[in-house]
Design a protein around this motif. Structure first.
Motif, PDB file in Angstrom:
ATOM      1  N   ASN A 118       1.554   7.122  -1.701  1.00 42.19           N
ATOM      2  CA  ASN A 118       0.544   7.049  -0.543  1.00 42.19           C
ATOM      3  C   ASN A 118       1.377   7.377   0.615  1.00 42.19           C
ATOM      4  N   ASP A 154       0.795  -1.401   0.091  1.00 40.37           N
ATOM      5  CA  ASP A 154      -0.040   0.064  -0.035  1.00 40.37           C
ATOM      6  C   ASP A 154       0.825   1.143   0.155  1.00 40.37           C
ATOM      7  N   TYR A 155       2.188   1.335  -0.188  1.00 45.39           N
ATOM      8  CA  TYR A 155       2.984   2.350  -0.356  1.00 45.39           C
ATOM      9  C   TYR A 155       2.259   3.085  -1.752  1.00 45.39           C
ATOM     10  N   PHE A 156       1.923   2.655  -2.836  1.00 46.44           N
ATOM     11  CA  PHE A 156       1.384   3.043  -4.001  1.00 46.44           C
ATOM     12  C   PHE A 156       0.070   2.976  -4.232  1.00 46.44           C
ATOM     13  N   LYS A 157      -0.797   3.812  -4.369  1.00 39.42           N
ATOM     14  CA  LYS A 157      -2.057   3.468  -5.108  1.00 39.42           C
ATOM     15  C   LYS A 157      -2.050   3.567  -6.726  1.00 39.42           C
ATOM     16  N   LYS A 192       1.112   6.109   4.221  1.00 38.14           N
ATOM     17  CA  LYS A 192       1.458   4.580   4.573  1.00 38.14           C
ATOM     18  C   LYS A 192       3.077   4.806   4.839  1.00 38.14           C
TER      19      LYS A 192
END
Length: 447
Positions: free
Chosen positions: A369, A281-284, A372
């Motif tokens: 994100n 979830d570091y990136f959407k 996160k």
């Protein structure tokens, strides 16, 4: 069944044709035929410029008409050569007969026996194919590579100040910065690309067994080795391999394929890291209206671009590896295994370009994100233990590693508060305590 994008066996000629269409100018059957015609024409012109006595009457004014044969080469010409091949059952001989017909039309009938003079088919194949690969590299591969590299460089710069919890062995480790981690790939790619640029595009040119036998017996006073080197290097822009057997020894081509494979491996490594960051979830990912992530789960937005890239680059590497391992090996003065293998040289380039485009597309969809990143750092205060024990070592504090090990290797959560309380127990000056308390997971990121 007519060949279409839906009926093609290979996905690079079917599903992915639009992504790799430019490679058809270098690796298709028509392209191979065109490059053969080019070499045959330029060879004849070089014999005229030498000049051979029988060709002194050929005016240089006809050279551009001759070059027009390959410069204006059409699918109709390629089809005509394939028709001739049905009779000759020899692809290079069919090219020779095609050019002889063109010579008749140009009023050069008296000189057409100097087409392919003293050559074997491999003098044509082993110049045409390296030339096609060199031009495909310059015209297609390098622009795609540079486009992808530029995007990775831009992201490294954009994210250079984003602190991130590192993971070694999958476990929390000394913090880093996202931009630096991306920059690792930039440097790796540039270094391998520099090595790639050092690989020469080599070609064989020397007659049936590489010794210019036929040339020398016909014209013993001409330095045919010097002529061959001049032709290959000055006319075609390739490096002349000499001595050889009947075929190019392919060592440099193998080095090229190995270098391309290493670059692909670096991109696969990037694909997997970004895929993992997405899963954390570091990136959407940017959502495109109408797209479906799963046939059953409406909520899903999958990192499919990185998966597609990894798969295609893996296939490319498998073929590059086979080419690099197989091509330099040939029984005695030659066997025919290189011929059928080389016809697949465009396949790994196709999968490579698909992979590059997929990675580029995936990188373009990433949304940072930040929350996160911050949350993971805040939840892992134990990672500042390295910093604390290192400063304590500097100060001569007894057994600092063991003291921090006792604090951090428990089942209790390590927080900012517990770290601060631990620092208060240390027998060091208030100045050192303040220095230690100023360290946090988000600022302990090194250089």
């Amino acid at each position: 069944m007519a060949l279409t994008a839906l009926s093609a066996i290979s996905p690079i000629d079917g599903r992915y044709r639009s992504k790799v269409e430019a490679l058809g100018n270098y690796f298709s059957e028509e392209a191979l035929i065109k490059y053969r015609v080019l070499v045959e024409i330029e060879y004849f012109i070089a014999l005229c410029e030498l000049p051979l006595p029988q060709l002194e009457s050929v005016s240089d004014g006809v050279f551009e008409d001759l070059r027009a044969i390959y410069k204006n080469f059409t699918p109709v010409d390629a089809a005509a050569i394939k028709e001739i091949e049905k009779v000759t059952n020899h692809d290079v001989k069919a090219v020779e007969y095609f050019i002889k017909e063109k010579f008749d039309a140009l009023g050069l009938s008296d000189h057409k026996e100097f087409i392919h003079f003293g050559l074997t088919s491999q003098d044509i194949n082993n110049t045409a194919i390296p030339l096609s690969i060199k031009e495909a590299m310059n015209d297609v591969y390098v622009p795609e590579y540079l486009t992808l590299l530029k995007k990775i460089e831009e992201l490294a710069e954009e994210w250079k100040d984003v602190p991130m919890l590192a993971r070694t062995h999958g476990q929390p480790a000394s913090p880093t910065r996202l931009g630096k981690e991306i920059d690792v790939f930039v440097v790796r790619l540039k270094e391998q690309f520099n090595l790639l640029n050092d690989v020469p595009s080599a070609a064989k040119f020397g007659g049936a067994t590489g010794n210019f036998n036929a040339h020398k017996v016909a014209y013993p006073n001409i330095d045919w080795k010097a002529f061959g080197t001049s032709f290959v290097q000055e006319k075609l822009g390739l490096q002349h391999s000499f001595p050889t057997t009947q075929i190019e020894h392919y060592d440099h081509m193998a080095a090229l394929f190995d270098a391309l494979k290493r670059i692909n491996t670096i991109i696969i490594d990037l694909d997997r890291d970004i895929w993992t960051y997405v899963s954390m979830d570091y990136f959407k990912q940017k959502i495109k209206k109408g797209e479906v992530g799963s046939s059953a789960m409406p909520h899903k937005v999958n990192p499919i671009d990185f998966e597609n890239s990894e798969g295609n680059l893996g296939i490319a590497n498998a073929i590059f590896e086979h080419l690099a391992a197989k091509l330099p090996i040939s029984r005695l003065q030659r066997d025919l295994t290189d011929s059928t293998v080389l016809r697949n040289a465009g396949v790994p380039f196709g999968h490579t370009i698909i992979g590059f485009k997929s990675t580029l597309k995936g990188l373009g969809k990433l949304l940072l994100n930040a929350a996160k990143f911050e949350q993971d750092l805040e939840n892992n205060w134990a990672v500042v233990a390295e910093a604390i024990q290192t400063i304590l070592r500097r100060e001569g504090y007894p057994n600092p590693y063991e003291a921090l090990k006792g604090l951090t290797r428990t089942n209790e959560a390590i927080t900012k508060t517990s770290i601060s309380e631990f620092i208060d127990t240390l027998e060091v000056s208030d100045t050192i305590k303040s220095e230690l308390k100023a360290i946090s997971p988000s600022n302990y990121t090194g250089i």
